[in-house]
Design an enzyme around this catalytic site. Structure first.
Site, PDB file in Angstrom:
ATOM      1  N   ARG A 235       0.870  -1.186   0.000  1.00  0.00           N
ATOM      2  CA  ARG A 235       0.000   0.000   0.000  1.00  0.00           C
ATOM      3  C   ARG A 235       0.901   1.228   0.000  1.00  0.00           C
ATOM      4  O   ARG A 235       1.904   1.285   0.726  1.00  0.00           O
ATOM      5  CB  ARG A 235      -0.904   0.037   1.243  1.00  0.00           C
ATOM      6  CG  ARG A 235      -2.076  -0.928   1.199  1.00  0.00           C
ATOM      7  CD  ARG A 235      -3.126  -0.558   0.129  1.00  0.00           C
ATOM      8  NE  ARG A 235      -4.245  -1.496   0.080  1.00  0.00           N
ATOM      9  CZ  ARG A 235      -4.290  -2.588  -0.684  1.00  0.00           C
ATOM     10  NH1 ARG A 235      -3.283  -2.895  -1.474  1.00  0.00           N
ATOM     11  NH2 ARG A 235      -5.353  -3.372  -0.667  1.00  0.00           N
ATOM     12  N   GLU A 264      -3.667   7.583  -5.614  1.00  0.00           N
ATOM     13  CA  GLU A 264      -3.834   6.844  -6.870  1.00  0.00           C
ATOM     14  C   GLU A 264      -5.107   7.309  -7.571  1.00  0.00           C
ATOM     15  O   GLU A 264      -6.157   7.327  -6.938  1.00  0.00           O
ATOM     16  CB  GLU A 264      -3.937   5.343  -6.595  1.00  0.00           C
ATOM     17  CG  GLU A 264      -2.697   4.758  -5.934  1.00  0.00           C
ATOM     18  CD  GLU A 264      -2.848   3.289  -5.533  1.00  0.00           C
ATOM     19  OE1 GLU A 264      -3.874   2.678  -5.868  1.00  0.00           O
ATOM     20  OE2 GLU A 264      -1.941   2.762  -4.893  1.00  0.00           O
ATOM     21  N   HIS A 283      -1.373  -0.095  -9.771  1.00  0.00           N
ATOM     22  CA  HIS A 283      -2.037  -0.975  -8.791  1.00  0.00           C
ATOM     23  C   HIS A 283      -2.666  -2.178  -9.505  1.00  0.00           C
ATOM     24  O   HIS A 283      -3.871  -2.427  -9.409  1.00  0.00           O
ATOM     25  CB  HIS A 283      -3.088  -0.206  -7.992  1.00  0.00           C
ATOM     26  CG  HIS A 283      -3.418  -0.869  -6.686  1.00  0.00           C
ATOM     27  ND1 HIS A 283      -3.715  -0.182  -5.536  1.00  0.00           N
ATOM     28  CD2 HIS A 283      -3.483  -2.189  -6.347  1.00  0.00           C
ATOM     29  CE1 HIS A 283      -3.953  -1.034  -4.552  1.00  0.00           C
ATOM     30  NE2 HIS A 283      -3.817  -2.270  -5.028  1.00  0.00           N
TER      31      HIS A 283
END
Ligand code: NAD
Length: 330
Positions: A235, A264, A283
């Site tokens: 993360r 993000e 991601h």
């Protein structure tokens, strides 16, 4: 037409298909509804007579759960269950289940792809060759992988898979994980400072929580004596991004491979976007055709297990035992 015994509602899902879920519920003669609802009132309207829910991002706070009198189980597509008010679900006797390990291989392989891309500088050379620069010397030095030290911060399912696979490259694996008492004999458990100090490559595999937010900040970068490569597929906020940018600019680390960022998608002005020794992916570590299909099948199985009177494979609120609405032997 015979009436279906149970009704299951998918509150929301952006996977493009619900084939796996249909397979599971058709087999047991259960009605399946793809709702794609977001607002509380809509969720209540569509789900009020549901026996079970499948949930991706739609929020299920206490008020919504209190208005779902038949709901016995909620299964989340994924690991985190922050979309669901767990305490309310437990109070109401609703079992909450998740799918914690559908993408271990994918994240581990993505981590290793980032390590190899950075250490062999393949993305860098690719860009240069396409600009007509055919010269290996613009990328030196490159170091042999064998004999280097890989430091893992967190060594659960994904960290261990990375450790096992990277061991075949001849690296020494050292780990900081305060919750591991012991591990494989070829892995050394160390304190954080030792991992920061001794590693040529550092890869992060712990969860994000209050104790790991900004775990890697300015002080920690100062302790990285070997100018390591830093990899993060966990993360973004585990690394203090401002300190990371500072460390990259100051040469405290030699590169970074990041699948996750504090924000993000990143702002277009984020300096990480223009650094040659930084590789970014959006991601995506969790994703493969197979992992998504497994995620969907297993999320659906969680619900069907409960409706058939069995505990699902992964219960997030075990405190619900003894007061579930489902007919399950306790
Ligand atoms: P896991 O629970 O199996 O392992 C996490 C490990 O971290 C455990 O061994 C735990 O003891 C350790 N840990 C906890 N707190 C720590 C701390 N303060 N310092 C060091 N170690 C600590 O989880 P996993 O399945 O291996 O997943 C790891 C993480 O990967 C997840 O939390 C998630 O954030 C991330 N993830 C990312 C993607 C992606 O697409 N990028 C996909 C899946 C998971």
């Amino acid at each position: 037409m015979t009436e279906k015994r149970f009704k299951v509602v998918i509150t929301d899902c952006d996977h493009g298909t619900i084939k796996e879920e249909e397979n599971e519920f058709n087999r047991m003669g259960t009605e399946l509804v793809l709702a794609q609802v977001k607002e509380e009132e809509e969720v209540i309207r569509v789900c009020k007579d549901a026996d079970g829910l499948l949930n991706q991002y739609t929020l299920l706070p206490r008020r919504v759960l209190e208005n779902l009198p038949k709901c016995k189980v909620i299964s989340r597509y994924g690991v985190g269950v922050d979309s669901i008010d767990l305490r309310a679900a437990t109070d109401l006797g609703i079992i909450v289940a998740n799918v914690p390990d559908y993408c271990v291989e994918e994240v581990a392989n993505h981590t290793i792809a980032l390590i190899l891309t950075l250490s062999r500088k393949t993305a860098f050379f690719d860009q240069k060759v396409k600009l007509n620069q055919w010269d290996f010397r613009i990328g030196i030095p490159i170091y042999r992988m064998g004999g280097r030290t890989l430091g893992l911060i967190g060594c659960g399912r994904i960290g261990m898979e990375v450790a096992k696979k990277m061991a075949s490259f001849g690296v020494k694996v050292i780990v900081f994980d305060p919750y591991l008492q012991k591990t494989e004999e070829w892995i050394e458990l160390e304190d954080l400072d030792t991992v920061l100090k001794q590693s040529d490559i550092i890869s992060i595999h712990c969860p994000l929580n209050e104790s790991t937010r900004h775990l890697i900040g300015e002080k920690e970068f100062q302790k990285m004596e070997k100018r390591p490569l830093l990899i993060n597929t966990s993360r973004g906020a585990i690394i203090d991004e401002r300190a990371l940018i500072h460390a990259l600019k100051g040469g405290l680390i030699s590169g970074a491979g990041l699948d996750v960022l504090e924000k993000e998608p990143p702002d277009p002005a984020n300096p990480l976007l223009t650094m040659e020794n930084v590789i970014l992916t959006p991601h995506v570590s969790f994703y493969s055709v197979e992992s998504i299909s497994e995620l969907k099948r297993r999320a659906a199985e969680n619900v069907s297990s409960v409706l058939q009177g069995k505990w699902p494979r992964s219960v997030v609120n075990p405190q619900v035992k003894g007061k579930t609405r489902a007919t399950i032997p306790e």
